[in-house]
Design an enzyme around this catalytic site. Structure first.
Site, PDB file in Angstrom:
ATOM      1  N   GLY A  88     -12.230 -34.233  21.423  1.00 56.00           N
ATOM      2  CA  GLY A  88     -10.966 -34.815  20.979  1.00 56.00           C
ATOM      3  C   GLY A  88     -11.192 -36.231  20.486  1.00 56.00           C
ATOM      4  N   GLN A 138      -8.912 -44.853  18.793  1.00 63.60           N
ATOM      5  CA  GLN A 138     -10.355 -45.030  18.993  1.00 63.60           C
ATOM      6  C   GLN A 138     -11.088 -45.425  17.714  1.00 63.60           C
ATOM      7  OE1 GLN A 138     -10.554 -41.060  21.147  1.00 63.60           O
ATOM      8  NE2 GLN A 138     -12.204 -42.160  22.161  1.00 63.60           N
ATOM      9  N   CYS A 150     -15.436 -39.957  27.888  1.00 64.16           N
ATOM     10  CA  CYS A 150     -14.731 -40.507  26.729  1.00 64.16           C
ATOM     11  C   CYS A 150     -15.736 -41.089  25.748  1.00 64.16           C
ATOM     12  CB  CYS A 150     -13.761 -41.597  27.202  1.00 64.16           C
ATOM     13  SG  CYS A 150     -12.808 -42.330  25.854  1.00 64.16           S
ATOM     14  N   LEU A 151     -15.519 -40.819  24.483  1.00 59.23           N
ATOM     15  CA  LEU A 151     -16.422 -41.340  23.450  1.00 59.23           C
ATOM     16  C   LEU A 151     -16.382 -42.865  23.382  1.00 59.23           C
ATOM     17  CD1 LEU A 151     -15.707 -38.715  20.642  1.00 59.23           C
ATOM     18  CD2 LEU A 151     -17.762 -38.869  22.076  1.00 59.23           C
ATOM     19  N   HIS A 165      -5.384 -36.869  27.826  1.00 55.31           N
ATOM     20  CA  HIS A 165      -6.376 -37.945  27.633  1.00 55.31           C
ATOM     21  C   HIS A 165      -6.148 -38.629  26.273  1.00 55.31           C
ATOM     22  CE1 HIS A 165     -10.751 -39.422  27.880  1.00 55.31           C
ATOM     23  NE2 HIS A 165     -10.465 -39.603  26.601  1.00 55.31           N
ATOM     24  N   GLU A 166      -5.944 -37.824  25.228  1.00 52.30           N
ATOM     25  CA  GLU A 166      -5.748 -38.394  23.879  1.00 52.30           C
ATOM     26  C   GLU A 166      -4.404 -39.115  23.772  1.00 52.30           C
ATOM     27  OE1 GLU A 166      -8.379 -38.471  22.517  1.00 52.30           O
ATOM     28  OE2 GLU A 166      -9.412 -36.697  23.244  1.00 52.30           O
ATOM     29  N   HIS A 201      -4.708 -42.539  25.050  1.00 50.86           N
ATOM     30  CA  HIS A 201      -5.301 -43.467  24.070  1.00 50.86           C
ATOM     31  C   HIS A 201      -4.211 -44.037  23.157  1.00 50.86           C
ATOM     32  CE1 HIS A 201      -9.609 -43.356  24.724  1.00 50.86           C
ATOM     33  NE2 HIS A 201      -9.691 -42.046  24.622  1.00 50.86           N
TER      34      HIS A 201
HETATM   35  O1  GNR Z   1     -15.363 -35.413  24.219  1.00 56.27           O
HETATM   36  C1  GNR Z   1     -14.591 -35.618  25.163  1.00 56.27           C
HETATM   37  N1  GNR Z   1     -14.702 -34.872  26.286  1.00 56.27           N
HETATM   38  C2  GNR Z   1     -13.775 -34.871  27.332  1.00 56.27           C
HETATM   39  C3  GNR Z   1     -14.133 -34.264  28.525  1.00 56.27           C
HETATM   40  C4  GNR Z   1     -13.247 -34.227  29.578  1.00 56.27           C
HETATM   41  C5  GNR Z   1     -11.999 -34.779  29.432  1.00 56.27           C
HETATM   42  C6  GNR Z   1     -11.631 -35.404  28.263  1.00 56.27           C
HETATM   43  C7  GNR Z   1     -12.507 -35.442  27.203  1.00 56.27           C
HETATM   44  S1  GNR Z   1     -12.039 -36.197  25.720  1.00 56.27           S
HETATM   45  C8  GNR Z   1     -13.593 -36.709  25.080  1.00 56.27           C
HETATM   46  C9  GNR Z   1     -13.448 -37.282  23.684  1.00 56.27           C
HETATM   47  C10 GNR Z   1     -12.621 -38.545  23.748  1.00 56.27           C
HETATM   48  O2  GNR Z   1     -13.019 -39.590  24.156  1.00 56.27           O
HETATM   49  N2  GNR Z   1     -11.400 -38.450  23.359  1.00 56.27           N
HETATM   50  O3  GNR Z   1     -10.573 -39.505  23.438  1.00 56.27           O
HETATM   51 NI    NI Z   2     -11.334 -40.734  25.061  1.00 58.08          NI
END
Ligand code: GNR
Ligand code: NI
Length: 167
Positions: free
Chosen positions: A46, A51, A91-92, A133-134, A137
């Site tokens: 995601g 980001q 998270c990236l 999660h997104e 952000h």
């Molecule tokens: O790639 C991603 N893997 C992930 C694994 C577990 C819970 C949430 C995520 S999101 C993350 C990519 C990201 O940072 N999205 O904002």
């Molecule tokens: Ni993230």
């Protein structure tokens, strides 16, 4: 298409609150293309516009095994949620750091697609976690900010140490 630079925690810009997309234009569709390319290249499941330092409510997600089911959420809203999930997240924007976050287990989300058409989606499992999660952000929140002060301080120390070792 282009691969965009992903902001790295603790960059203050990750705390910016995104504004709703007023109209789904070609410019927004070009952003979606670049975000998808960036997410697939990373690789991640995601990516939120926040980001890549664009502060509008746009999310791309692909939790499929084959990485061929792109989900686009514009102006997402959670209209129902239930249950509790305690999933290990990454998270990236916080590379190398993993940890659990408590979230809803099931969510119903309302959003616009890349054509600007409204749709409603029921999500569970990894997809439900990823949507939440997104959406965090977009609200300026990073997953580590759910943790205790102590665990956040340790995370920052680990990230700083890692940064030093690559200089
Ligand atoms: O790639 C991603 N893997 C992930 C694994 C577990 C819970 C949430 C995520 S999101 C993350 C990519 C990201 O940072 N999205 O904002
Ligand atoms: Ni993230």
């Amino acid at each position: 298409m282009a691969i965009l630079k992903i902001l790295q925690y603790p960059d203050e810009k990750l705390h910016t609150v995104a504004i709703p997309v007023a109209q789904v234009t070609d410019k927004i569709r070009a952003l979606i293309d670049d975000m998808a390319e960036t997410m697939y290249a990373a690789p991640g499941i995601g990516l939120a516009a926040t980001q890549v330092d664009v502060h509008e409510r746009v999310i791309v997600i692909d939790t499929s095994e084959a990485r061929d089911e792109l989900l686009v959420l514009i102006n997402p809203e959670i209209i129902a949620s239930s249950g509790i999930s305690d999933f290990e997240e990454g998270c990236l924007s916080v590379p190398g750091i993993y940890g659990k976050v408590q979230r809803a287990e099931l969510v119903t989300v309302k959003a616009l697609n890349a054509q600007g058409e409204p749709f409603v989606l029921d999500a569970d499992g990894l997809l439900a976690v990823c949507i939440q999660h997104e959406m965090d952000h977009l609200a300026g929140k990073v997953f580590v900010e759910y943790w205790s002060r102590l665990k956040q301080a340790r995370t920052l120390a680990r990230l700083k140490k890692k940064l030093r070792s690559t200089m």
